[in-house]
Design a protein around this motif. Structure first.
Motif, PDB file in Angstrom:
ATOM      1  N   TYR A  13       0.843  -1.184   0.000  1.00  0.00           N
ATOM      2  CA  TYR A  13       0.000   0.000   0.000  1.00  0.00           C
ATOM      3  C   TYR A  13       0.889   1.250   0.000  1.00  0.00           C
ATOM      4  O   TYR A  13       0.664   2.197  -0.749  1.00  0.00           O
ATOM      5  N   GLY A  14       1.956   1.181   0.847  1.00  0.00           N
ATOM      6  CA  GLY A  14       2.908   2.295   0.923  1.00  0.00           C
ATOM      7  C   GLY A  14       3.566   2.555  -0.419  1.00  0.00           C
ATOM      8  O   GLY A  14       3.642   3.692  -0.889  1.00  0.00           O
ATOM      9  N   GLU A  15       3.972   1.452  -1.079  1.00  0.00           N
ATOM     10  CA  GLU A  15       4.599   1.598  -2.410  1.00  0.00           C
ATOM     11  C   GLU A  15       3.622   2.261  -3.368  1.00  0.00           C
ATOM     12  O   GLU A  15       3.970   3.147  -4.131  1.00  0.00           O
ATOM     13  N   GLY A  16       2.369   1.761  -3.300  1.00  0.00           N
ATOM     14  CA  GLY A  16       1.322   2.306  -4.170  1.00  0.00           C
ATOM     15  C   GLY A  16       1.167   3.788  -3.936  1.00  0.00           C
ATOM     16  O   GLY A  16       1.093   4.577  -4.879  1.00  0.00           O
ATOM     17  N   MET A  17       1.161   4.159  -2.659  1.00  0.00           N
ATOM     18  CA  MET A  17       1.003   5.580  -2.316  1.00  0.00           C
ATOM     19  C   MET A  17       2.140   6.393  -2.925  1.00  0.00           C
ATOM     20  O   MET A  17       1.934   7.456  -3.485  1.00  0.00           O
ATOM     21  N   ARG A  18       3.357   5.822  -2.780  1.00  0.00           N
ATOM     22  CA  ARG A  18       4.524   6.556  -3.296  1.00  0.00           C
ATOM     23  C   ARG A  18       4.402   6.717  -4.816  1.00  0.00           C
ATOM     24  O   ARG A  18       4.689   7.757  -5.362  1.00  0.00           O
ATOM     25  N   LEU A  19       3.954   5.616  -5.444  1.00  0.00           N
ATOM     26  CA  LEU A  19       3.821   5.642  -6.892  1.00  0.00           C
ATOM     27  C   LEU A  19       2.796   6.701  -7.306  1.00  0.00           C
ATOM     28  O   LEU A  19       3.043   7.526  -8.183  1.00  0.00           O
ATOM     29  N   VAL A  20       1.651   6.682  -6.610  1.00  0.00           N
ATOM     30  CA  VAL A  20       0.592   7.641  -6.926  1.00  0.00           C
ATOM     31  C   VAL A  20       1.122   9.057  -6.712  1.00  0.00           C
ATOM     32  O   VAL A  20       0.951   9.938  -7.547  1.00  0.00           O
ATOM     33  N   LEU A  21       1.839   9.238  -5.570  1.00  0.00           N
ATOM     34  CA  LEU A  21       2.371  10.570  -5.278  1.00  0.00           C
ATOM     35  C   LEU A  21       3.333  11.024  -6.367  1.00  0.00           C
ATOM     36  O   LEU A  21       3.257  12.149  -6.830  1.00  0.00           O
ATOM     37  N   SER A  22       4.231  10.120  -6.775  1.00  0.00           N
ATOM     38  CA  SER A  22       5.233  10.567  -7.745  1.00  0.00           C
ATOM     39  C   SER A  22       4.592  10.802  -9.116  1.00  0.00           C
ATOM     40  O   SER A  22       4.972  11.704  -9.837  1.00  0.00           O
ATOM     41  N   LEU A  23       3.564   9.988  -9.446  1.00  0.00           N
ATOM     42  CA  LEU A  23       2.850  10.232 -10.705  1.00  0.00           C
ATOM     43  C   LEU A  23       2.208  11.609 -10.672  1.00  0.00           C
ATOM     44  O   LEU A  23       2.250  12.371 -11.622  1.00  0.00           O
ATOM     45  N   ASP A  24       1.615  11.898  -9.495  1.00  0.00           N
ATOM     46  CA  ASP A  24       0.923  13.154  -9.315  1.00  0.00           C
ATOM     47  C   ASP A  24       1.889  14.327  -9.478  1.00  0.00           C
ATOM     48  O   ASP A  24       1.589  15.313 -10.133  1.00  0.00           O
ATOM     49  N   VAL A  25       3.089  14.174  -8.901  1.00  0.00           N
ATOM     50  CA  VAL A  25       4.081  15.241  -8.963  1.00  0.00           C
ATOM     51  C   VAL A  25       4.537  15.441 -10.411  1.00  0.00           C
ATOM     52  O   VAL A  25       4.581  16.557 -10.912  1.00  0.00           O
ATOM     53  N   THR A  26       4.832  14.317 -11.125  1.00  0.00           N
ATOM     54  CA  THR A  26       5.290  14.488 -12.524  1.00  0.00           C
ATOM     55  C   THR A  26       4.207  15.131 -13.375  1.00  0.00           C
ATOM     56  O   THR A  26       4.500  15.971 -14.207  1.00  0.00           O
ATOM     57  N   GLU A  27       2.950  14.734 -13.117  1.00  0.00           N
ATOM     58  CA  GLU A  27       1.837  15.320 -13.872  1.00  0.00           C
ATOM     59  C   GLU A  27       1.778  16.827 -13.616  1.00  0.00           C
ATOM     60  O   GLU A  27       1.617  17.619 -14.531  1.00  0.00           O
ATOM     61  N   ARG A  28       1.928  17.179 -12.325  1.00  0.00           N
ATOM     62  CA  ARG A  28       1.891  18.614 -11.968  1.00  0.00           C
ATOM     63  C   ARG A  28       3.055  19.356 -12.598  1.00  0.00           C
ATOM     64  O   ARG A  28       2.899  20.451 -13.122  1.00  0.00           O
ATOM     65  N   GLU A  29       4.254  18.709 -12.555  1.00  0.00           N
ATOM     66  CA  GLU A  29       5.436  19.354 -13.142  1.00  0.00           C
ATOM     67  C   GLU A  29       5.244  19.572 -14.636  1.00  0.00           C
ATOM     68  O   GLU A  29       5.613  20.590 -15.186  1.00  0.00           O
ATOM     69  N   ARG A  30       4.629  18.551 -15.271  1.00  0.00           N
ATOM     70  CA  ARG A  30       4.416  18.632 -16.710  1.00  0.00           C
ATOM     71  C   ARG A  30       3.457  19.782 -17.035  1.00  0.00           C
ATOM     72  O   ARG A  30       3.706  20.587 -17.925  1.00  0.00           O
ATOM     73  N   ALA A  31       2.379  19.867 -16.243  1.00  0.00           N
ATOM     74  CA  ALA A  31       1.394  20.925 -16.462  1.00  0.00           C
ATOM     75  C   ALA A  31       2.044  22.289 -16.235  1.00  0.00           C
ATOM     76  O   ALA A  31       1.802  23.239 -16.995  1.00  0.00           O
ATOM     77  N   GLU A  32       2.880  22.358 -15.221  1.00  0.00           N
ATOM     78  CA  GLU A  32       3.558  23.620 -14.900  1.00  0.00           C
ATOM     79  C   GLU A  32       4.521  24.005 -16.029  1.00  0.00           C
ATOM     80  O   GLU A  32       4.563  25.166 -16.457  1.00  0.00           O
ATOM     81  N   ALA A  33       5.252  23.004 -16.555  1.00  0.00           N
ATOM     82  CA  ALA A  33       6.194  23.275 -17.654  1.00  0.00           C
ATOM     83  C   ALA A  33       5.423  23.754 -18.885  1.00  0.00           C
ATOM     84  O   ALA A  33       5.854  24.666 -19.587  1.00  0.00           O
TER      85      ALA A  33
END
Ligand code: ADP
Length: 270
Positions: A13-33
């Motif tokens: 579950y923790g791994e999943g959370m990390r994965l979701v978090l990092s996906l979320d961050v890359t998506e946000r970074e992409r939108a910001e870029a």
């Protein structure tokens, strides 16, 4: 055993959370870029004509010009001003399209009238340099927002006129589709577009040949407006092109009906 199982679940579950978090961050970074790119592009597109205008103003202020020279400079200044006006107007259109909810498909647009307006404007822009034809779409109506659909088809026709050399052919076509929808197409015998550019054409400010597109008065936003309009209408924009042969831009639109002579409407087309 139960405890070991639980810890595995917690870890997963923790791994999943990390994965979701990092996906979320890359998506946000992409939108910001993308947002940064967009602002940089807009600034550049506005600064260029302003710089040119400043140069002309200095010329007029400091040099004694003949009447003919003065007229020429004013006409060049007018060109730059028009360019900025088109840019701002396309930006506003995009912002409105992006910010408003999808229109309810409850208004019917008379296709024949729409195609006639597009052809008339395209012929005026071409000034007799191209052969421009259109298909009859008698009694056909499309569900949607008239102003948006008109701007989408007009954008495609304007591109066809701008990019097709003198003597070329442009056809604005219409045909029913088997699924009850319809297709509006704009084809030209112009230079064509290389395959690697096609998937990127609808990106904001993407141009195959930047200087040529600006010379012809393009803002680089036209196809991205077309794509937005079509998607908002539940349809699709398809692009086919071959270097040296020409291009076909197709708008697939879902809701089409044919008005019968007696005024009754029939949904779908056989
Ligand atoms: P622009 O304002 O630059 O025309 P568009 O979004 O309408 O912007 O089009 C993007 C690019 O696609 C253009 O810069 C041009 O390179 C290419 N393009 C569009 N339509 C055609 C066409 N009919 N024939 C050849 N190239 C085209």
């Amino acid at each position: 055993r139960g405890r070991a199982m639980l810890s595995v679940i917690v870890r997963a579950y923790g791994e999943g959370m990390r994965l979701v978090l990092s996906l979320d961050v890359t998506e946000r970074e992409r939108a910001e870029a993308m947002r940064r790119d967009f602002v940089a592009n807009v600034s550049h597109e506005i600064r260029t004509p302003l710089t040119v205008l400043t140069g002309f103003i200095e010329t007029m202020a400091s040099l004694p010009l003949t009447e003919a020279e003065r007229k020429r400079v004013l006409s060049l200044m007018d060109q730059q001003t028009q360019r900025m006006l088109s840019l701002v107007s396309d930006l506003l259109t995009l912002a409105t399209l992006e910010g408003s909810p999808r229109p309810a498909p409850d208004r019917w647009v008379v296709l024949d009238a729409l195609l006639q307006r597009v052809v008339t404007d395209a012929r005026a822009l071409s000034g007799g340099r191209h052969q421009i034809t259109t298909a009859a779409a008698t009694q056909v109506e499309l569900a949607g927002v008239e102003a948006e659909l008109l701007s989408a088809v007009a954008n495609l026709a304007t591109n066809a006129v701008r990019y097709t050399p003198e003597g070329g052919q442009i056809a604005i076509g219409w045909r029913p589709l088997a699924d009850g929808g319809g297709e509006i197409s704009v084809s030209d015998s112009g230079p064509g577009i290389a395959a690697e550019h096609i998937p990127r054409l609808t990106e904001r400010f993407y141009r195959v040949d930047g200087s040529r597109s600006r010379e012809t008065g393009g803002t680089g936003l036209g196809l991205s407006i077309v794509k937005h309009v079509v998607q908002r209408h539940g349809g699709e924009l398809l692009i086919e092109s071959e270097i040296g042969k020409g291009s076909v831009f197709r708008l697939h639109l879902p809701a089409v009906r044919v008005r019968q002579q007696n005024g009754e409407a029939e949904l779908g087309l056989e």
